[in-house]
Design a protein around this motif. Structure first.
Motif, PDB file in Angstrom:
ATOM      1  N   ALA A   1       0.830  -1.202   0.000  1.00  0.00           N
ATOM      2  CA  ALA A   1       0.000   0.000   0.000  1.00  0.00           C
ATOM      3  C   ALA A   1       0.868   1.257   0.000  1.00  0.00           C
ATOM      4  CB  ALA A   1      -0.925  -0.010   1.213  1.00  0.00           C
ATOM      5  N   GLU A   2       1.901   1.252   0.854  1.00  0.00           N
ATOM      6  CA  GLU A   2       2.778   2.417   0.926  1.00  0.00           C
ATOM      7  C   GLU A   2       3.518   2.629  -0.393  1.00  0.00           C
ATOM      8  OE1 GLU A   2       2.981  -0.185   2.966  1.00  0.00           O
ATOM      9  OE2 GLU A   2       2.946   0.419   5.079  1.00  0.00           O
TER      10      GLU A   2
ATOM     11  N   THR B   1      -0.940   6.697   4.907  1.00  0.00           N
ATOM     12  CA  THR B   1       0.348   6.601   4.223  1.00  0.00           C
ATOM     13  C   THR B   1       0.924   7.983   3.925  1.00  0.00           C
ATOM     14  OG1 THR B   1      -0.314   4.506   3.208  1.00  0.00           O
ATOM     15  CG2 THR B   1       1.537   5.669   2.215  1.00  0.00           C
ATOM     16  N   LEU B   2       0.096   8.899   3.493  1.00  0.00           N
ATOM     17  CA  LEU B   2       0.575  10.266   3.255  1.00  0.00           C
ATOM     18  C   LEU B   2       1.120  10.878   4.547  1.00  0.00           C
ATOM     19  CD1 LEU B   2      -2.211  11.674   0.885  1.00  0.00           C
ATOM     20  CD2 LEU B   2       0.135  11.102   0.261  1.00  0.00           C
ATOM     21  N   SER B   3       0.425  10.629   5.644  1.00  0.00           N
ATOM     22  CA  SER B   3       0.893  11.143   6.941  1.00  0.00           C
ATOM     23  C   SER B   3       2.228  10.517   7.320  1.00  0.00           C
ATOM     24  CB  SER B   3      -0.149  10.863   8.025  1.00  0.00           C
ATOM     25  OG  SER B   3      -1.346  11.572   7.775  1.00  0.00           O
TER      26      SER B   3
ATOM     27  N   TRP C   1       9.858  12.553   3.755  1.00  0.00           N
ATOM     28  CA  TRP C   1      10.005  12.334   2.319  1.00  0.00           C
ATOM     29  C   TRP C   1       9.085  13.241   1.511  1.00  0.00           C
ATOM     30  CZ3 TRP C   1      10.249   6.242   1.851  1.00  0.00           C
ATOM     31  CH2 TRP C   1      11.436   5.809   2.486  1.00  0.00           C
ATOM     32  N   ILE C   2       7.969  13.649   2.106  1.00  0.00           N
ATOM     33  CA  ILE C   2       7.059  14.595   1.465  1.00  0.00           C
ATOM     34  C   ILE C   2       6.580  15.594   2.506  1.00  0.00           C
ATOM     35  CG2 ILE C   2       6.242  12.897  -0.237  1.00  0.00           C
ATOM     36  CD1 ILE C   2       3.588  12.768   1.354  1.00  0.00           C
ATOM     37  N   GLY C   3       6.024  16.700   2.024  1.00  0.00           N
ATOM     38  CA  GLY C   3       5.293  17.619   2.874  1.00  0.00           C
ATOM     39  C   GLY C   3       3.841  17.611   2.437  1.00  0.00           C
TER      40      GLY C   3
ATOM     41  N   ARG D   1       8.098  -0.970   1.094  1.00  0.00           N
ATOM     42  CA  ARG D   1       7.234  -1.030   2.274  1.00  0.00           C
ATOM     43  C   ARG D   1       7.863  -0.196   3.383  1.00  0.00           C
ATOM     44  NH1 ARG D   1       3.291  -4.489   3.664  1.00  0.00           N
ATOM     45  NH2 ARG D   1       3.829  -5.878   1.932  1.00  0.00           N
ATOM     46  N   LEU D   2       7.043   0.571   4.081  1.00  0.00           N
ATOM     47  CA  LEU D   2       7.533   1.354   5.212  1.00  0.00           C
ATOM     48  C   LEU D   2       7.750   0.451   6.419  1.00  0.00           C
ATOM     49  CD1 LEU D   2       5.277   4.544   5.041  1.00  0.00           C
ATOM     50  CD2 LEU D   2       7.744   4.468   4.715  1.00  0.00           C
ATOM     51  N   PRO D   3       8.679   0.795   7.282  1.00  0.00           N
ATOM     52  CA  PRO D   3       8.831   0.026   8.528  1.00  0.00           C
ATOM     53  C   PRO D   3       7.591   0.202   9.389  1.00  0.00           C
ATOM     54  CG  PRO D   3      10.169   2.017   8.577  1.00  0.00           C
ATOM     55  CD  PRO D   3       9.661   1.886   7.181  1.00  0.00           C
ATOM     56  N   PRO D   4       7.345  -0.717  10.338  1.00  0.00           N
ATOM     57  CA  PRO D   4       6.171  -0.598  11.200  1.00  0.00           C
ATOM     58  C   PRO D   4       6.138   0.745  11.927  1.00  0.00           C
ATOM     59  CG  PRO D   4       7.224  -2.731  11.480  1.00  0.00           C
ATOM     60  CD  PRO D   4       8.144  -1.912  10.624  1.00  0.00           C
ATOM     61  N   ALA D   5       4.947   1.162  12.304  1.00  0.00           N
ATOM     62  CA  ALA D   5       4.777   2.465  12.953  1.00  0.00           C
ATOM     63  C   ALA D   5       5.594   2.572  14.236  1.00  0.00           C
ATOM     64  CB  ALA D   5       3.296   2.707  13.249  1.00  0.00           C
ATOM     65  N   LYS D   6       5.700   1.474  14.998  1.00  0.00           N
ATOM     66  CA  LYS D   6       6.470   1.513  16.245  1.00  0.00           C
ATOM     67  C   LYS D   6       7.943   1.788  15.969  1.00  0.00           C
ATOM     68  CE  LYS D   6       3.474  -1.479  19.025  1.00  0.00           C
ATOM     69  NZ  LYS D   6       3.398  -2.740  19.803  1.00  0.00           N
ATOM     70  N   SER D   7       8.473   1.173  14.913  1.00  0.00           N
ATOM     71  CA  SER D   7       9.869   1.399  14.552  1.00  0.00           C
ATOM     72  C   SER D   7      10.100   2.842  14.136  1.00  0.00           C
ATOM     73  CB  SER D   7      10.295   0.459  13.421  1.00  0.00           C
ATOM     74  OG  SER D   7      10.163  -0.891  13.812  1.00  0.00           O
ATOM     75  N   ARG D   8       9.141   3.397  13.375  1.00  0.00           N
ATOM     76  CA  ARG D   8       9.269   4.800  12.966  1.00  0.00           C
ATOM     77  C   ARG D   8       9.218   5.712  14.174  1.00  0.00           C
ATOM     78  NH1 ARG D   8       5.267   3.302   9.139  1.00  0.00           N
ATOM     79  NH2 ARG D   8       3.789   4.786  10.061  1.00  0.00           N
ATOM     80  N   ALA D   9       8.358   5.373  15.134  1.00  0.00           N
ATOM     81  CA  ALA D   9       8.228   6.187  16.338  1.00  0.00           C
ATOM     82  C   ALA D   9       9.520   6.161  17.147  1.00  0.00           C
ATOM     83  CB  ALA D   9       7.060   5.696  17.182  1.00  0.00           C
ATOM     84  N   LYS D  10      10.165   4.978  17.240  1.00  0.00           N
ATOM     85  CA  LYS D  10      11.436   4.875  17.976  1.00  0.00           C
ATOM     86  C   LYS D  10      12.515   5.702  17.299  1.00  0.00           C
ATOM     87  CE  LYS D  10      10.631   0.287  19.944  1.00  0.00           C
ATOM     88  NZ  LYS D  10      11.064  -1.133  19.949  1.00  0.00           N
ATOM     89  N   GLY D  11      12.509   5.668  15.949  1.00  0.00           N
ATOM     90  CA  GLY D  11      13.498   6.452  15.217  1.00  0.00           C
ATOM     91  C   GLY D  11      13.325   7.934  15.453  1.00  0.00           C
TER      92      GLY D  11
END
Length: 290
Positions: A178-179, A226-228, A235-237, A256-266
């Motif tokens: 999807a992403e 996905t846009l958010s 990567w986008i505004g 594919r984007l990494p899971p939301a939890k991983s993005r949050a940790k980053g």
């Protein structure tokens, strides 16, 4: 030259009940394009002799307002259309009224090819913005093609180009997450805007999130989420319908984007700490600059 001007059409007026091309032609205009101008718009290279480049071979422009239908499902086919300006969508509508978006035509795209086989349109074309279309009567086009084989072959090439684009879309739906679909859609729009001479970094989405989802086989919620996410990782505004492309290569290669939890940790690792333990070497910016 005087441009064709459509009368105002709204959902409450009697004009809204007219067939789409009747509504589009309530006022006949006097803006025309030569065959050479049509070929240039379609980005095809054809050597034309003086007999078809003079002003006796002209094609009329017609303007459509946002929301107007250019052709409807089942409507008899007699015309092709070239987008001179504006944005549209083509859709299929099932027996329950559900809409499936097939494409988002824009400048230089050819519309109406779906009607050639059965002599009736199998899809519906709707203006997403005010549009200026050039009318190509199919009989006139085939007559020119019989006497100018190079033109006929070039038009086949334009139709083939549209088919290849649709095949690429089908491949994308089958292979990407999807992403990845949303990212590739944004890249495709950026590339198209660049071809038209506009900015490929900052542009407005003429279609709704729901329409994007229908085109990509996703729900509105998935498109918005996905846009958010793409906005959050930089990567986008995103500002309502305005999109700013910040890393087109990352979007182009996304699977594919990494899971939301991983993005949050980053993001947390990069965030400024809310409090500092005594003895810490971190200092607020204001203190450091003092």
């Amino acid at each position: 030259m005087h441009s064709t001007k459509l009368s105002e059409v709204n959902s409450d007026s009697s004009a809204s009940a007219l067939p789409p091309m009747e509504a589009g032609r309530q006022k006949h205009g006097k803006l025309w394009s030569t065959l050479k101008e049509v070929c240039d718009l379609l980005r095809i290279q054809v050597t034309l002799n003086s007999s078809v480049t003079n002003e006796e071979v002209l094609f009329q422009h017609v303007q459509f307002k946002t929301g107007q239908r250019i052709h409807m499902i089942g409507q008899p086919f007699d015309m092709l259309y070239i987008v001179n300006s504006g944005f549209l969508k083509t859709v299929l509508i099932d027996e329950f009224g559900n809409e499936q978006v097939l494409s988002f035509p824009m400048k230089s795209d050819l519309l109406g090819v779906d009607g050639i086989h059965t002599k009736h349109h199998s899809s519906e074309a709707v203006a997403l913005s005010d549009c200026d279309l050039i009318l190509l009567p199919f009989k006139k086009l085939t007559t020119l093609g019989r006497t100018h084989a190079e033109l006929e072959h070039a038009m086949y090439g334009v139709m083939s180009r549209e088919l290849v684009r649709e095949q690429a879309m089908i491949c994308m739906l089958d292979t990407l997450s999807a992403e990845g679909r949303v990212a590739r859609f944004l890249v495709s729009l950026a590339d198209r805007f660049s071809q038209m001479g506009y900015s490929n970094r900052l542009f407005n989405l003429r279609m709704t999130r729901h329409e994007i989802g229908s085109y990509l086989g996703l729900t509105l919620e998935t498109v918005s989420r996905t846009l958010s996410a793409l906005h959050d990782i930089g990567w986008i505004g995103v500002d309502q319908k305005t999109i700013e492309i910040k890393d087109i290569n990352a979007l182009r290669n996304l699977r594919r984007l990494p899971p939301a939890k991983s993005r949050a940790k980053g993001k947390a690792k990069l965030a400024v700490p809310a409090s500092v333990e005594p003895g810490s070497r971190w200092e607020p910016a204001a203190a450091a600059s003092a």
